[in-house]
Design an enzyme around this catalytic site. Structure first.
Site, mmCIF file in Angstrom:
data_model
loop_
_atom_site.group_PDB
_atom_site.id
_atom_site.type_symbol
_atom_site.label_atom_id
_atom_site.label_comp_id
_atom_site.label_asym_id
_atom_site.label_seq_id
_atom_site.Cartn_x
_atom_site.Cartn_y
_atom_site.Cartn_z
ATOM 1 N N GLU A 156 38.214 29.665 57.128
ATOM 2 C CA GLU A 156 38.192 28.433 56.364
ATOM 3 C C GLU A 156 39.609 28.023 55.974
ATOM 4 O O GLU A 156 40.469 28.868 55.719
ATOM 5 C CB GLU A 156 37.293 28.593 55.134
ATOM 6 C CG GLU A 156 35.851 28.801 55.578
ATOM 7 C CD GLU A 156 34.834 28.726 54.473
ATOM 8 O OE1 GLU A 156 35.181 28.983 53.309
ATOM 9 O OE2 GLU A 156 33.671 28.414 54.780
ATOM 10 N N CYS A 167 45.947 24.875 52.624
ATOM 11 C CA CYS A 167 45.755 26.278 52.249
ATOM 12 C C CYS A 167 45.134 26.972 53.466
ATOM 13 O O CYS A 167 44.046 26.596 53.908
ATOM 14 C CB CYS A 167 44.824 26.319 51.038
ATOM 15 S SG CYS A 167 44.337 27.987 50.583
ATOM 16 N N CYS A 190 38.486 39.821 54.127
ATOM 17 C CA CYS A 190 39.626 40.471 53.470
ATOM 18 C C CYS A 190 39.195 41.867 53.029
ATOM 19 O O CYS A 190 38.064 42.059 52.566
ATOM 20 C CB CYS A 190 40.078 39.654 52.263
ATOM 21 S SG CYS A 190 41.503 40.393 51.426
ATOM 22 N N CYS A 246 38.812 42.293 45.917
ATOM 23 C CA CYS A 246 38.944 41.797 44.536
ATOM 24 C C CYS A 246 37.559 41.370 44.028
ATOM 25 O O CYS A 246 36.820 40.676 44.733
ATOM 26 C CB CYS A 246 39.916 40.621 44.471
ATOM 27 S SG CYS A 246 41.557 41.075 45.048
ATOM 28 N N CYS A 288 36.346 37.648 43.883
ATOM 29 C CA CYS A 288 36.624 36.817 45.052
ATOM 30 C C CYS A 288 35.505 36.895 46.083
ATOM 31 O O CYS A 288 35.108 37.982 46.508
ATOM 32 C CB CYS A 288 37.941 37.271 45.674
ATOM 33 S SG CYS A 288 38.305 36.462 47.234
ATOM 34 N N GLY A 325 41.960 36.263 53.147
ATOM 35 C CA GLY A 325 42.787 37.365 53.629
ATOM 36 C C GLY A 325 43.996 37.689 52.782
ATOM 37 O O GLY A 325 44.434 36.879 51.961
ATOM 38 N N GLU A 326 44.498 38.892 52.976
ATOM 39 C CA GLU A 326 45.751 39.345 52.360
ATOM 40 C C GLU A 326 46.834 39.182 53.428
ATOM 41 O O GLU A 326 46.875 39.948 54.407
ATOM 42 C CB GLU A 326 45.598 40.822 51.920
ATOM 43 C CG GLU A 326 46.888 41.582 51.668
ATOM 44 C CD GLU A 326 47.802 40.946 50.639
ATOM 45 O OE1 GLU A 326 47.450 40.890 49.472
ATOM 46 O OE2 GLU A 326 48.921 40.526 51.026
ATOM 47 N N SER A 348 51.062 34.363 49.434
ATOM 48 C CA SER A 348 50.500 34.953 48.221
ATOM 49 C C SER A 348 49.903 36.321 48.523
ATOM 50 O O SER A 348 49.080 36.462 49.424
ATOM 51 C CB SER A 348 49.405 34.019 47.684
ATOM 52 O OG SER A 348 48.735 34.638 46.616
ATOM 53 N N SER A 357 49.286 37.642 43.005
ATOM 54 C CA SER A 357 48.055 37.443 42.257
ATOM 55 C C SER A 357 47.999 38.515 41.171
ATOM 56 O O SER A 357 47.863 39.697 41.471
ATOM 57 C CB SER A 357 46.909 37.602 43.262
ATOM 58 O OG SER A 357 45.770 36.992 42.813
ATOM 59 N N LEU A 358 48.126 38.109 39.918
ATOM 60 C CA LEU A 358 48.286 39.092 38.833
ATOM 61 C C LEU A 358 46.938 39.365 38.139
ATOM 62 O O LEU A 358 46.408 40.468 38.216
ATOM 63 C CB LEU A 358 49.314 38.570 37.835
ATOM 64 C CG LEU A 358 49.760 39.544 36.764
ATOM 65 C CD1 LEU A 358 50.521 40.709 37.356
ATOM 66 C CD2 LEU A 358 50.628 38.845 35.716
ATOM 67 N N ASN A 416 36.702 29.940 38.863
ATOM 68 C CA ASN A 416 35.655 29.097 39.465
ATOM 69 C C ASN A 416 34.378 29.909 39.549
ATOM 70 O O ASN A 416 34.300 30.850 40.335
ATOM 71 C CB ASN A 416 36.076 28.679 40.875
ATOM 72 C CG ASN A 416 37.313 27.825 40.840
ATOM 73 O OD1 ASN A 416 37.337 26.793 40.177
ATOM 74 N ND2 ASN A 416 38.355 28.279 41.513
ATOM 75 N N CYS A 474 40.183 28.448 44.906
ATOM 76 C CA CYS A 474 40.712 29.800 44.948
ATOM 77 C C CYS A 474 39.617 30.851 44.742
ATOM 78 O O CYS A 474 38.857 30.780 43.787
ATOM 79 C CB CYS A 474 41.749 29.920 43.847
ATOM 80 S SG CYS A 474 42.522 31.500 43.824
HETATM 81 S S1 SF4 Z 1 41.669 37.408 46.113
HETATM 82 FE FE1 SF4 Z 1 42.852 37.433 48.020
HETATM 83 S S2 SF4 Z 1 43.370 39.590 48.296
HETATM 84 FE FE2 SF4 Z 1 41.698 39.555 46.827
HETATM 85 S S3 SF4 Z 1 39.840 39.817 48.073
HETATM 86 FE FE3 SF4 Z 1 40.193 37.619 47.823
HETATM 87 S S4 SF4 Z 1 41.324 37.000 49.628
HETATM 88 FE FE4 SF4 Z 1 41.496 39.231 49.456
#
Ligand code: SF4
Length: 355
Positions: free
Chosen positions: A101, A114, A121, A125, A128, A170-171, A202, A225-226, A301, A344
């Protein structure tokens, strides 16, 4: 890069690699001129052609050679959703029927795209949706670059695609090599010709890659990403924190070589009763002492059935104001495309549809 009998996707190649390959070919055929790599890049990324026959100023021998060894692939649009705020979310099919996406977001005088760096990923997280998919695979360079070309087609007449942000699925630092090669193509003067200041990568906080990124020639912006100001909260939200805790992460950020006028952006998701108190705001300032930074606050969100809630607006405003009052550059990002789950942490491919 190795050649095989299968045609190679030309957008996987950097201009330097293409030039070196043409140099090799010119040893056998003097009509092949290595400097044509510059023009080929112009056609691929400025004119965005889909066929070698459109490369008008490239001689027939070189065009034939390109046709024999390469192809110009594209991503297939499976779905495009338009948000009330004008954002477009694309679900793009890859050749192996996986999907990624991409989100094109309009702002007052420019657009931002974006893009994703992986299918799914592996960072897991907790807040997410993409993390719930797990890692399926890394994207090829061409699959990264083609997302930008795809979004480009929907820019209004005369509009400017000013920023590219690696904040989709993804990372990016887990697909380091391909992301770096994509950056090379984005910033190539003969290619997209983006300023490195317009591109942001990021990460969830992979320290060895942050250090390595700091030494790269292409100085794209770094975002981290903190999302938590102490290890217990951050580890619960982001498993990466167990390997690279806050102290080590912030130390790596202090040591990160920043060009003048640049700062590291820390993304901070505001989650009700978890990360949104003024104590957290205070902790954030304390934690980032000695780092040149700005903070991007992102009200969470909410996702259907998820455990986390978005704070009420007064708490969001109070958090931002606390930082501003103490001289911290703190912007509030109202995620675009919320009604189409393009914001996000909301990118997720629900199912894979056969082509
Ligand atoms: S926030 Fe970013 S690093 Fe964390 S699971 Fe989602 S896509 Fe992966």
């Amino acid at each position: 890069m190795q050649q095989s009998h299968i045609k190679s996707e030309i957008r996987n190649w950097t201009r330097l690699e293409l030039r070196q390959w043409l140099e090799k070919q010119s040893e056998q055929d003097s009509k092949i001129q290595p400097y044509r790599a510059d023009q080929i890049f112009y056609w691929l990324y400025r004119r965005k052609v889909k066929d070698f026959s459109e490369m008008a100023n490239i001689g027939k021998p070189t065009r034939n050679l390109l046709e024999k060894h390469f192809r110009i692939g594209t991503l297939k649009r499976d779905q495009v959703q338009r948000s009330r705020d004008g954002s477009l979310k694309y679900r793009l099919m890859l050749e192996d029927d996986k999907a990624v996406e991409t989100v094109l977001m309009p702002h007052a005088d420019h657009h931002t795209v974006c893009i994703s760096s992986q299918v799914g990923c592996g960072m897991g997280c907790d807040f997410c949706m993409t993390g719930k998919m797990g890692l399926i695979r890394n994207l090829e360079v061409s699959e990264i670059v083609n997302q930008v070309l795809e979004a480009w087609q929907d820019l209004p007449e005369g509009a400017n695609l000013r920023n590219i942000v690696f904040m989709g699925m993804g990372e990016p630092f887990h697909n380091y090599q391909n992301v770096m090669r994509a950056l090379e193509i984005f910033t190539d003067v003969h290619g997209f010709n983006y300023s490195h200041r317009r591109i942001t990568v990021s990460t969830s906080g992979l320290i060895p890659k942050i250090r390595r990124f700091g030494k790269e020639q292409i100085k794209a912006n770094l975002a981290v990403s903190l999302n938590g100001v102490n290890d217990s909260v951050r580890s619960a939200l982001m498993p990466v924190n167990k390997a690279y805790n806050l102290e080590k992460l912030v130390q790596a950020c202090r040591e990160y070589p920043l060009e003048s006028r640049k700062r590291i952006t820390f993304e901070y998701i505001l989650i009700r009763n978890l990360t949104d108190s003024l104590e957290d705001a205070k902790g954030l300032i304390r934690l980032l002492h000695g780092v040149k930074f700005k903070v991007n606050l992102i009200p969470f969100n909410e996702t259907p059935g998820g455990p986390y809630q978005r704070p009420e607006w007064p708490s969001i405003d109070a958090f931002q104001q606390y930082l501003l009052d103490r001289g911290v550059l703190a912007t509030l990002r109202i995620s675009k495309g919320q009604d189409i789950a393009g914001a996000c942490g909301q990118l997720v491919v629900q199912e894979t549809v056969p082509a």
